[in-house]
Design an enzyme around this catalytic site. Structure first.
Site, PDB file in Angstrom:
ATOM      1  N   SER A   1       0.842  -1.192   0.000  1.00  0.00           N
ATOM      2  CA  SER A   1       0.000   0.000   0.000  1.00  0.00           C
ATOM      3  C   SER A   1       0.881   1.247   0.000  1.00  0.00           C
ATOM      4  CB  SER A   1      -0.964  -0.024   1.184  1.00  0.00           C
ATOM      5  OG  SER A   1      -0.290  -0.449   2.329  1.00  0.00           O
TER       6      SER A   1
ATOM      7  N   GLY B   1       4.919   5.075  -3.089  1.00  0.00           N
ATOM      8  CA  GLY B   1       6.258   5.249  -3.664  1.00  0.00           C
ATOM      9  C   GLY B   1       6.744   3.954  -4.299  1.00  0.00           C
TER      10      GLY B   1
ATOM     11  N   ASP C   1      14.912   8.876   1.123  1.00  0.00           N
ATOM     12  CA  ASP C   1      15.731   9.306  -0.025  1.00  0.00           C
ATOM     13  C   ASP C   1      16.387  10.686   0.139  1.00  0.00           C
ATOM     14  OD1 ASP C   1      15.467   6.941  -1.353  1.00  0.00           O
ATOM     15  OD2 ASP C   1      13.812   7.599  -2.629  1.00  0.00           O
TER      16      ASP C   1
ATOM     17  N   ASP D   1       9.649  -5.949   0.707  1.00  0.00           N
ATOM     18  CA  ASP D   1       9.932  -5.470   2.054  1.00  0.00           C
ATOM     19  C   ASP D   1      11.320  -4.858   2.019  1.00  0.00           C
ATOM     20  OD1 ASP D   1       8.631  -5.373   4.743  1.00  0.00           O
ATOM     21  OD2 ASP D   1      10.635  -6.039   5.303  1.00  0.00           O
ATOM     22  N   SER D   2      11.416  -3.631   2.513  1.00  0.00           N
ATOM     23  CA  SER D   2      12.671  -2.906   2.318  1.00  0.00           C
ATOM     24  C   SER D   2      12.944  -1.998   3.497  1.00  0.00           C
ATOM     25  CB  SER D   2      12.599  -2.105   1.012  1.00  0.00           C
ATOM     26  OG  SER D   2      11.345  -1.461   0.877  1.00  0.00           O
TER      27      SER D   2
HETATM   28  P1  ITT Z   1       4.071  -2.061   2.421  1.00  0.00           P
HETATM   29  O1  ITT Z   1       4.447  -2.929   3.615  1.00  0.00           O
HETATM   30  O2  ITT Z   1       2.612  -1.911   2.236  1.00  0.00           O
HETATM   31  O3  ITT Z   1       4.779  -2.504   1.169  1.00  0.00           O
HETATM   32  P2  ITT Z   1       5.623  -0.068   3.844  1.00  0.00           P
HETATM   33  O4  ITT Z   1       5.903   1.363   3.607  1.00  0.00           O
HETATM   34  O5  ITT Z   1       5.113  -0.456   5.213  1.00  0.00           O
HETATM   35  O6  ITT Z   1       4.610  -0.570   2.706  1.00  0.00           O
HETATM   36  P3  ITT Z   1       8.012  -1.621   4.377  1.00  0.00           P
HETATM   37  O7  ITT Z   1       7.405  -2.306   5.539  1.00  0.00           O
HETATM   38  O8  ITT Z   1       8.814  -2.443   3.404  1.00  0.00           O
HETATM   39  O9  ITT Z   1       6.906  -0.894   3.483  1.00  0.00           O
HETATM   40  O10 ITT Z   1       8.897  -0.417   4.912  1.00  0.00           O
HETATM   41  C1  ITT Z   1       9.846   0.173   4.119  1.00  0.00           C
HETATM   42  C2  ITT Z   1      10.348   1.437   4.794  1.00  0.00           C
HETATM   43  O11 ITT Z   1      11.628   1.770   4.260  1.00  0.00           O
HETATM   44  C3  ITT Z   1       9.434   2.623   4.550  1.00  0.00           C
HETATM   45  O12 ITT Z   1       9.510   3.507   5.647  1.00  0.00           O
HETATM   46  C4  ITT Z   1      10.038   3.278   3.337  1.00  0.00           C
HETATM   47  O13 ITT Z   1       9.794   4.645   3.290  1.00  0.00           O
HETATM   48  C5  ITT Z   1      11.534   2.952   3.492  1.00  0.00           C
HETATM   49  N1  ITT Z   1      12.080   2.670   2.158  1.00  0.00           N
HETATM   50  C6  ITT Z   1      12.053   1.497   1.478  1.00  0.00           C
HETATM   51  N2  ITT Z   1      12.554   1.642   0.242  1.00  0.00           N
HETATM   52  C7  ITT Z   1      12.883   2.941   0.130  1.00  0.00           C
HETATM   53  C8  ITT Z   1      13.412   3.715  -0.908  1.00  0.00           C
HETATM   54  O14 ITT Z   1      13.657   3.191  -2.108  1.00  0.00           O
HETATM   55  N3  ITT Z   1      13.618   4.999  -0.682  1.00  0.00           N
HETATM   56  C9  ITT Z   1      13.342   5.545   0.518  1.00  0.00           C
HETATM   57  N4  ITT Z   1      12.825   4.906   1.551  1.00  0.00           N
HETATM   58  C10 ITT Z   1      12.585   3.596   1.375  1.00  0.00           C
END
Ligand code: ITT
Length: 201
Positions: A8, A11, A161, A76-77
């Protein structure tokens, strides 16, 4: 082939659509009502699998959206900062508190790095992509290394970012063109591997 994204995060949806132009990519919220998924594992890999499985099962239950070739993808990131011993890592989305938004997470991370008495720290992003289909489950990873700053510069990208300078550059991902992030990012590297798997379906 249609790829359904179990996220959800707008980005992520924007970037994954951009990076997978050869496929029809839709977020699961376009098919069924979004629901809360508890990501309680301690690895990116397991949390991505939890999200992809949850959406796969939910689509299976909502019979009108289900087809046997369904491919669900989750990402997941997060960012890991060396001076903070790898934090926030898998807790990146909730670093500023349970319901913190991107800006609150970003400024909490800046504050915590400053508290270590440094102006910047080596850091890296990780992305785990989970693919769930009727044929099985798959996981791949990608990483992007660089430096986390104690200030936010630029408003491009999303999340952390504006405070992250990728290795080999002098500007943050908030300032750099989207095309540069597309070539370098943890997400694009993981998706390149994911596409090799998807091609075999
Ligand atoms: P979903 O679980 O619904 O996919 P989420 O935002 O909760 O959405 P995550 O649990 O994977 O996703 O959390 C990832 C976090 O890391 C989130 O705070 C993002 O803003 C940050 N993040 C991940 N990839 C990023 C990127 O390419 N650039 C900047 N921040 C990133």
């Amino acid at each position: 082939m249609k790829l359904v994204l179990a996220t959800s995060n707008k980005g992520k949806v924007r970037e994954i659509k951009e990076l997978c132009k050869e496929y029809e990519v839709i977020s699961y919220g376009e098919l069924i009502e979004e629901f809360e998924i508890i990501e309680d594992a301690d690895s990116f890999k397991e949390n991505a699998l939890i999200k992809a499985r949850a959406v796969f099962e939910a689509l299976k239950d909502s019979s009108q959206e289900y087809d046997k070739d369904l491919v669900v993808i989750a990402d997941d990131s997060g960012i890991s900062v060396d001076v903070l011993d790898g934090k926030p890592g898998v807790y990146s989305a909730r670093y500023g508190g349970k319901n913190a938004n991107d800006k609150e997470n970003l400024y909490k991370l800046i504050k915590d790095i400053k508290a270590k008495g440094v102006e910047s720290s080596p850091a890296h992003y990780t992305a785990s992509i989970a693919i769930v289909t009727n044929k099985g489950e798959y996981s791949v990873h990608g990483w992007m290394y660089g430096v986390a700053l104690t200030e936010a510069i630029g408003d491009g990208g999303f999340g952390y970012d504006p405070m992250f300078i990728p290795l080999g550059y002098d500007n943050t991902l908030g300032e750099l063109d989207d095309e540069i992030k597309k070539k370098l990012s943890h997400r694009s590297k993981a998706l390149d591997l994911a596409k090799k798997i998807i091609k075999t379906f």
